[in-house]
Write a protein that holds these residues in place. Structure first.
Motif, PDB file in Angstrom:
ATOM      1  N   ASP A   1      45.647  61.567  58.477  1.00  0.00           N
ATOM      2  CA  ASP A   1      44.202  61.849  58.454  1.00  0.00           C
ATOM      3  C   ASP A   1      43.435  60.809  59.266  1.00  0.00           C
ATOM      4  O   ASP A   1      42.491  61.148  59.997  1.00  0.00           O
ATOM      5  CB  ASP A   1      43.691  61.878  57.013  1.00  0.00           C
ATOM      6  N   ILE A   2      43.810  59.548  59.119  1.00  0.00           N
ATOM      7  CA  ILE A   2      43.133  58.490  59.864  1.00  0.00           C
ATOM      8  C   ILE A   2      43.374  58.655  61.365  1.00  0.00           C
ATOM      9  O   ILE A   2      42.445  58.505  62.182  1.00  0.00           O
ATOM     10  CB  ILE A   2      43.625  57.100  59.404  1.00  0.00           C
ATOM     11  N   ASN A   3      44.600  58.972  61.744  1.00  0.00           N
ATOM     12  CA  ASN A   3      44.906  59.189  63.167  1.00  0.00           C
ATOM     13  C   ASN A   3      44.099  60.359  63.732  1.00  0.00           C
ATOM     14  O   ASN A   3      43.574  60.291  64.849  1.00  0.00           O
ATOM     15  CB  ASN A   3      46.400  59.443  63.354  1.00  0.00           C
ATOM     16  N   ASP A   4      44.005  61.448  62.955  1.00  0.00           N
ATOM     17  CA  ASP A   4      43.220  62.605  63.385  1.00  0.00           C
ATOM     18  C   ASP A   4      41.743  62.243  63.511  1.00  0.00           C
ATOM     19  O   ASP A   4      41.051  62.677  64.448  1.00  0.00           O
ATOM     20  CB  ASP A   4      43.387  63.758  62.392  1.00  0.00           C
ATOM     21  N   PHE A   5      41.260  61.433  62.557  1.00  0.00           N
ATOM     22  CA  PHE A   5      39.863  61.000  62.577  1.00  0.00           C
ATOM     23  C   PHE A   5      39.558  60.182  63.837  1.00  0.00           C
ATOM     24  O   PHE A   5      38.539  60.387  64.502  1.00  0.00           O
ATOM     25  CB  PHE A   5      39.577  60.174  61.317  1.00  0.00           C
ATOM     26  N   ILE A   6      40.466  59.266  64.171  1.00  0.00           N
ATOM     27  CA  ILE A   6      40.285  58.431  65.366  1.00  0.00           C
ATOM     28  C   ILE A   6      40.318  59.290  66.628  1.00  0.00           C
ATOM     29  O   ILE A   6      39.505  59.089  67.546  1.00  0.00           O
ATOM     30  CB  ILE A   6      41.372  57.339  65.424  1.00  0.00           C
ATOM     31  N   ASP A   7      41.235  60.246  66.665  1.00  0.00           N
ATOM     32  CA  ASP A   7      41.313  61.146  67.827  1.00  0.00           C
ATOM     33  C   ASP A   7      40.017  61.931  67.995  1.00  0.00           C
ATOM     34  O   ASP A   7      39.531  62.118  69.126  1.00  0.00           O
ATOM     35  CB  ASP A   7      42.495  62.099  67.670  1.00  0.00           C
ATOM     36  N   ASN A   8      39.449  62.386  66.881  1.00  0.00           N
ATOM     37  CA  ASN A   8      38.192  63.150  66.940  1.00  0.00           C
ATOM     38  C   ASN A   8      37.040  62.278  67.435  1.00  0.00           C
ATOM     39  O   ASN A   8      36.188  62.739  68.212  1.00  0.00           O
ATOM     40  CB  ASN A   8      37.853  63.714  65.560  1.00  0.00           C
ATOM     41  N   ILE A   9      37.024  61.020  66.978  1.00  0.00           N
ATOM     42  CA  ILE A   9      35.966  60.112  67.421  1.00  0.00           C
ATOM     43  C   ILE A   9      36.067  59.872  68.925  1.00  0.00           C
ATOM     44  O   ILE A   9      35.062  59.914  69.648  1.00  0.00           O
ATOM     45  CB  ILE A   9      36.068  58.766  66.660  1.00  0.00           C
ATOM     46  N   ILE A  10      37.281  59.598  69.395  1.00  0.00           N
ATOM     47  CA  ILE A  10      37.489  59.345  70.822  1.00  0.00           C
ATOM     48  C   ILE A  10      37.045  60.554  71.654  1.00  0.00           C
ATOM     49  O   ILE A  10      36.480  60.415  72.744  1.00  0.00           O
ATOM     50  CB  ILE A  10      38.965  59.010  71.098  1.00  0.00           C
ATOM     51  N   GLU A  11      37.275  61.743  71.126  1.00  0.00           N
ATOM     52  CA  GLU A  11      36.947  62.959  71.866  1.00  0.00           C
ATOM     53  C   GLU A  11      35.452  63.273  71.829  1.00  0.00           C
ATOM     54  O   GLU A  11      34.864  63.687  72.827  1.00  0.00           O
ATOM     55  CB  GLU A  11      37.735  64.137  71.269  1.00  0.00           C
ATOM     56  N   GLU A  12      34.812  63.047  70.667  1.00  0.00           N
ATOM     57  CA  GLU A  12      33.422  63.484  70.485  1.00  0.00           C
ATOM     58  C   GLU A  12      32.394  62.384  70.742  1.00  0.00           C
ATOM     59  O   GLU A  12      31.226  62.682  71.014  1.00  0.00           O
ATOM     60  CB  GLU A  12      33.239  64.011  69.059  1.00  0.00           C
ATOM     61  N   LEU A  13      32.808  61.102  70.656  1.00  0.00           N
ATOM     62  CA  LEU A  13      31.839  60.017  70.758  1.00  0.00           C
ATOM     63  C   LEU A  13      31.108  59.968  72.100  1.00  0.00           C
ATOM     64  O   LEU A  13      29.881  59.799  72.117  1.00  0.00           O
ATOM     65  CB  LEU A  13      32.535  58.682  70.480  1.00  0.00           C
ATOM     66  N   PRO A  14      31.811  60.085  73.242  1.00  0.00           N
ATOM     67  CA  PRO A  14      31.086  60.018  74.523  1.00  0.00           C
ATOM     68  C   PRO A  14      29.964  61.037  74.621  1.00  0.00           C
ATOM     69  O   PRO A  14      28.874  60.729  75.119  1.00  0.00           O
ATOM     70  CB  PRO A  14      32.188  60.290  75.558  1.00  0.00           C
ATOM     71  N   GLU A  15      30.221  62.244  74.148  1.00  0.00           N
ATOM     72  CA  GLU A  15      29.195  63.286  74.209  1.00  0.00           C
ATOM     73  C   GLU A  15      28.036  62.953  73.269  1.00  0.00           C
ATOM     74  O   GLU A  15      26.867  63.175  73.591  1.00  0.00           O
ATOM     75  CB  GLU A  15      29.818  64.636  73.824  1.00  0.00           C
ATOM     76  N   PHE A  16      28.365  62.384  72.107  1.00  0.00           N
ATOM     77  CA  PHE A  16      27.326  62.097  71.119  1.00  0.00           C
ATOM     78  C   PHE A  16      26.386  60.989  71.588  1.00  0.00           C
ATOM     79  O   PHE A  16      25.164  61.093  71.475  1.00  0.00           O
ATOM     80  CB  PHE A  16      27.981  61.706  69.793  1.00  0.00           C
ATOM     81  N   ILE A  17      26.963  59.892  72.126  1.00  0.00           N
ATOM     82  CA  ILE A  17      26.120  58.753  72.498  1.00  0.00           C
ATOM     83  C   ILE A  17      25.307  59.028  73.759  1.00  0.00           C
ATOM     84  O   ILE A  17      24.389  58.263  74.071  1.00  0.00           O
ATOM     85  CB  ILE A  17      26.972  57.475  72.692  1.00  0.00           C
ATOM     86  N   SER A  18      25.633  60.075  74.475  1.00  0.00           N
ATOM     87  CA  SER A  18      24.856  60.425  75.660  1.00  0.00           C
ATOM     88  C   SER A  18      23.749  61.434  75.340  1.00  0.00           C
ATOM     89  O   SER A  18      22.977  61.800  76.222  1.00  0.00           O
ATOM     90  CB  SER A  18      25.777  61.007  76.743  1.00  0.00           C
ATOM     91  N   SER A  19      23.642  61.846  74.093  1.00  0.00           N
ATOM     92  CA  SER A  19      22.651  62.842  73.705  1.00  0.00           C
ATOM     93  C   SER A  19      21.271  62.197  73.535  1.00  0.00           C
ATOM     94  O   SER A  19      21.144  61.000  73.263  1.00  0.00           O
ATOM     95  CB  SER A  19      23.065  63.530  72.408  1.00  0.00           C
ATOM     96  N   GLU A  20      20.217  62.993  73.684  1.00  0.00           N
ATOM     97  CA  GLU A  20      18.843  62.503  73.520  1.00  0.00           C
ATOM     98  C   GLU A  20      18.579  62.084  72.077  1.00  0.00           C
ATOM     99  O   GLU A  20      17.847  61.116  71.832  1.00  0.00           O
ATOM    100  CB  GLU A  20      17.864  63.603  73.928  1.00  0.00           C
ATOM    101  N   GLU A  21      19.173  62.791  71.142  1.00  0.00           N
ATOM    102  CA  GLU A  21      18.964  62.479  69.722  1.00  0.00           C
ATOM    103  C   GLU A  21      19.496  61.082  69.393  1.00  0.00           C
ATOM    104  O   GLU A  21      18.847  60.295  68.693  1.00  0.00           O
ATOM    105  CB  GLU A  21      19.667  63.519  68.844  1.00  0.00           C
ATOM    106  N   PHE A  22      20.679  60.765  69.926  1.00  0.00           N
ATOM    107  CA  PHE A  22      21.260  59.442  69.686  1.00  0.00           C
ATOM    108  C   PHE A  22      20.388  58.352  70.300  1.00  0.00           C
ATOM    109  O   PHE A  22      20.138  57.317  69.675  1.00  0.00           O
ATOM    110  CB  PHE A  22      22.671  59.375  70.276  1.00  0.00           C
ATOM    111  N   GLU A  23      19.926  58.574  71.535  1.00  0.00           N
ATOM    112  CA  GLU A  23      19.099  57.581  72.214  1.00  0.00           C
ATOM    113  C   GLU A  23      17.782  57.359  71.468  1.00  0.00           C
ATOM    114  O   GLU A  23      17.307  56.216  71.344  1.00  0.00           O
ATOM    115  CB  GLU A  23      18.815  58.045  73.649  1.00  0.00           C
ATOM    116  N   LYS A  24      17.231  58.435  70.929  1.00  0.00           N
ATOM    117  CA  LYS A  24      15.982  58.330  70.168  1.00  0.00           C
ATOM    118  C   LYS A  24      16.184  57.495  68.906  1.00  0.00           C
ATOM    119  O   LYS A  24      15.395  56.588  68.602  1.00  0.00           O
ATOM    120  CB  LYS A  24      15.486  59.730  69.806  1.00  0.00           C
ATOM    121  N   LYS A  25      17.260  57.792  68.173  1.00  0.00           N
ATOM    122  CA  LYS A  25      17.537  57.051  66.939  1.00  0.00           C
ATOM    123  C   LYS A  25      17.852  55.597  67.237  1.00  0.00           C
ATOM    124  O   LYS A  25      17.472  54.689  66.493  1.00  0.00           O
ATOM    125  CB  LYS A  25      18.697  57.702  66.190  1.00  0.00           C
TER     126      LYS A  25
END
Length: 233
Positions: free
Chosen positions: A115-139
């Protein structure tokens, strides 16, 4: 010398008392230590000792089955005991030299790891898209503004205390300093300070000492807040 006698096949036949089976995979192995009654009694006695810190040491000739026998005995004993918990070590973000031990239900440690390995894989895959979003920059900006306001409030707090004592609080390369204010409401020069009476200088030093602890507290809080801001970037 006895005369040579011819033997029949019945006389040469040996009968083995074997269980009925189609092939050997159907036979459950039995581990025994032949003529080792004292050793068997010692092993049974040791297995009954439900105390921490005791061990079983077995020695003997190689190939007599001591290892297989002991493993078989331990398996039989384990079936009667409560299944122990799984234990895992996880990373400690507060102190990297002191990992945290977690007790899990029996047999769930491997699932936890997956589960932890899957969680890390998901973060690596989704994080770049999330931190480049306007919502993230606003927060992110809102969070930085929130902490910067706290720092400003702390600075204003110490400045107000200094104003009451006719002092100015300033950050320096060595930490901070308190500068007295002259009659013209400007920062006092070193020459002006030296021309003051002993009584006036003593009063200034007294006020500075009273404000030092408050200044240290403000600096400590400010540094902690800046660390939080950096960790949020």
């Amino acid at each position: 010398m006895s005369p040579i006698k011819k033997l029949s096949y019945e006389q040469l036949k040996t009968v083995f008392n074997l269980p009925k089976f189609k092939n050997t995979s159907e036979i459950k192995p039995e581990y025994q230590l032949i003529e080792q009654n004292r050793a068997i009694e010692a092993i049974n006695f040791a297995l009954e000792m439900d105390q921490f810190g005791y061990n079983i040491y077995v020695c003997g000739y190689e190939g007599i089955g001591k290892r297989s026998y002991l493993i078989d005995m331990l398996k039989k004993r384990a079936k009667k005991e409560k299944t122990p918990s799984d234990w895992v070590y996880v990373y400690n973000f507060e102190d990297i030299y002191k990992p945290i031990a977690l007790e899990l239900k029996p047999g769930t440690a491997y699932e936890f790891k997956q589960d932890i390995n899957d969680f890390i894989d998901n973060i690596i895959e989704e994080l770049p898209e999330f931190i480049s979003s306007e919502e993230f920059e606003k927060k992110r900006n809102e969070l930085i503004e929130y902490y910067e306001k706290i720092i400003l409030d702390l600075s204003n707090e110490i400045n107000e205390k200094c104003k009451e004592k006719n002092l100015v609080f300033k950050y320096t390369n060595d930490g901070f300093a308190f500068i007295p204010i002259n009659k013209n409401n400007k920062e006092m020069t070193e020459q002006e300070y030296l021309e003051l009476s002993d009584e006036d200088r003593d009063e200034i030093n007294k006020n500075v000492n009273e404000l030092k602890s408050a200044a240290y507290d403000v600096i400590r809080k400010t540094r902690n807040i800046k660390k939080r801001i950096e960790s949020k970037d």
